[in-house]
Design a protein around this motif. Structure first.
Motif, PDB file in Angstrom:
ATOM      1  N   GLN A 113      36.667  40.405  34.965  1.00 15.32           N
ATOM      2  CA  GLN A 113      35.695  40.883  35.947  1.00 15.32           C
ATOM      3  C   GLN A 113      34.364  41.204  35.273  1.00 15.32           C
ATOM      4  N   VAL A 114      34.442  41.721  34.052  1.00 18.41           N
ATOM      5  CA  VAL A 114      33.225  41.997  33.285  1.00 18.41           C
ATOM      6  C   VAL A 114      32.483  40.697  32.998  1.00 18.41           C
ATOM      7  N   LEU A 115      33.219  39.646  32.658  1.00 19.07           N
ATOM      8  CA  LEU A 115      32.585  38.349  32.422  1.00 19.07           C
ATOM      9  C   LEU A 115      31.896  37.839  33.682  1.00 19.07           C
ATOM     10  N   GLY A 116      32.534  38.029  34.827  1.00 27.22           N
ATOM     11  CA  GLY A 116      31.910  37.629  36.085  1.00 27.22           C
ATOM     12  C   GLY A 116      30.630  38.409  36.360  1.00 27.22           C
ATOM     13  N   VAL A 136      26.750  30.592  31.913  1.00 25.48           N
ATOM     14  CA  VAL A 136      27.741  29.523  32.076  1.00 25.48           C
ATOM     15  C   VAL A 136      29.023  29.872  31.331  1.00 25.48           C
ATOM     16  N   PHE A 137      28.913  30.287  30.078  1.00 23.54           N
ATOM     17  CA  PHE A 137      30.109  30.601  29.292  1.00 23.54           C
ATOM     18  C   PHE A 137      30.863  31.788  29.882  1.00 23.54           C
ATOM     19  N   ALA A 138      30.147  32.827  30.286  1.00 21.28           N
ATOM     20  CA  ALA A 138      30.804  33.990  30.886  1.00 21.28           C
ATOM     21  C   ALA A 138      31.435  33.617  32.222  1.00 21.28           C
ATOM     22  N   GLY A 139      30.769  32.787  33.003  1.00 17.45           N
ATOM     23  CA  GLY A 139      31.331  32.358  34.284  1.00 17.45           C
ATOM     24  C   GLY A 139      32.597  31.544  34.117  1.00 17.45           C
ATOM     25  N   ILE A 140      32.594  30.632  33.165  1.00 18.66           N
ATOM     26  CA  ILE A 140      33.807  29.847  32.895  1.00 18.66           C
ATOM     27  C   ILE A 140      34.920  30.762  32.400  1.00 18.66           C
ATOM     28  N   LYS A 180      38.901  34.565  26.103  1.00 17.75           N
ATOM     29  CA  LYS A 180      38.410  35.041  24.806  1.00 17.75           C
ATOM     30  C   LYS A 180      37.539  33.982  24.123  1.00 17.75           C
ATOM     31  N   THR A 181      37.925  32.727  24.244  1.00 20.67           N
ATOM     32  CA  THR A 181      37.120  31.652  23.660  1.00 20.67           C
ATOM     33  C   THR A 181      35.744  31.591  24.308  1.00 20.67           C
ATOM     34  N   TRP A 182      35.714  31.617  25.636  1.00 21.27           N
ATOM     35  CA  TRP A 182      34.429  31.549  26.343  1.00 21.27           C
ATOM     36  C   TRP A 182      33.617  32.818  26.121  1.00 21.27           C
TER      37      TRP A 182
END
Length: 167
Positions: A12-15, A55-59, A70-72
């Motif tokens: 959710q934080v990444l989103g 883009v990376f956080a969304g993926i 974790k990779t993204w």
């Protein structure tokens, strides 16, 4: 409290990071197209870093396995660090402008007319436009606030990577 929430819900934080990056890009477009500020080469590099973080956080937010997010997240962290570096360099140029500031080519002109080995150092050297402070908020320039935003994003990503996913 915030670190605990990041630990419990890293996807959710990444989103939220992805949405925040999109909001910052929209604000940059507002400053360019409505207010009339012209971005310098370093500003454009920061935009590209912000796009890649989004883009990376969304993926990473969409992928469910811990290895995937974790990779993204790590890739987004690298881009946030790169964006913070560029913003810090631009802030330094604004605080300590070079003695002979000349207005250089725009970003696309550098890439089109010079090989990449020459154009990348030209971008980071900055031009007269990179040292100009055209807009401020609470005493900070766009480059200063960009650095703060990239640093907050990097810290949140680092906490998500180190503490995220623990039950």
């Amino acid at each position: 409290m915030v670190f605990n929430w990041i630990s419990r819900a890293p996807r959710q934080v990444l989103g939220l990071i992805s949405l925040a990056c999109i909001a910052m890009l929209a604000f940059g477009m507002y400053l360019q197209h409505v207010v009339g500020l012209e971005p310098c080469p370093m500003c454009i590099v920061q935009r590209y870093a912000l796009i890649l973080v989004a883009v990376f956080a969304g993926i990473g937010a969409m992928r469910s396995g811990p290895g995937w997010w974790k990779t993204w997240s790590f890739l987004a962290l690298l881009m946030a660090g790169f964006g913070a570096f560029v913003a810090a360099r631009q802030s330094f140029l604004q605080w300590y402008p070079p003695e002979f500031a000349t207005c250089g080519r725009d970003f696309y002109g550098m890439i089109e007319n010079y090989p990449i080995s020459r154009s990348i150092p030209m971008i980071f050297r900055g031009s007269g436009d990179c040292t100009a402070i055209d807009w401020t908020f609470l005493g900070g320039s766009i480059a200063n606030w960009s650095f703060v935003c990239f640093a907050i994003i990097a810290i949140a990503l680092l906490v998500a990577l180190v503490r995220g996913g623990r039950r």
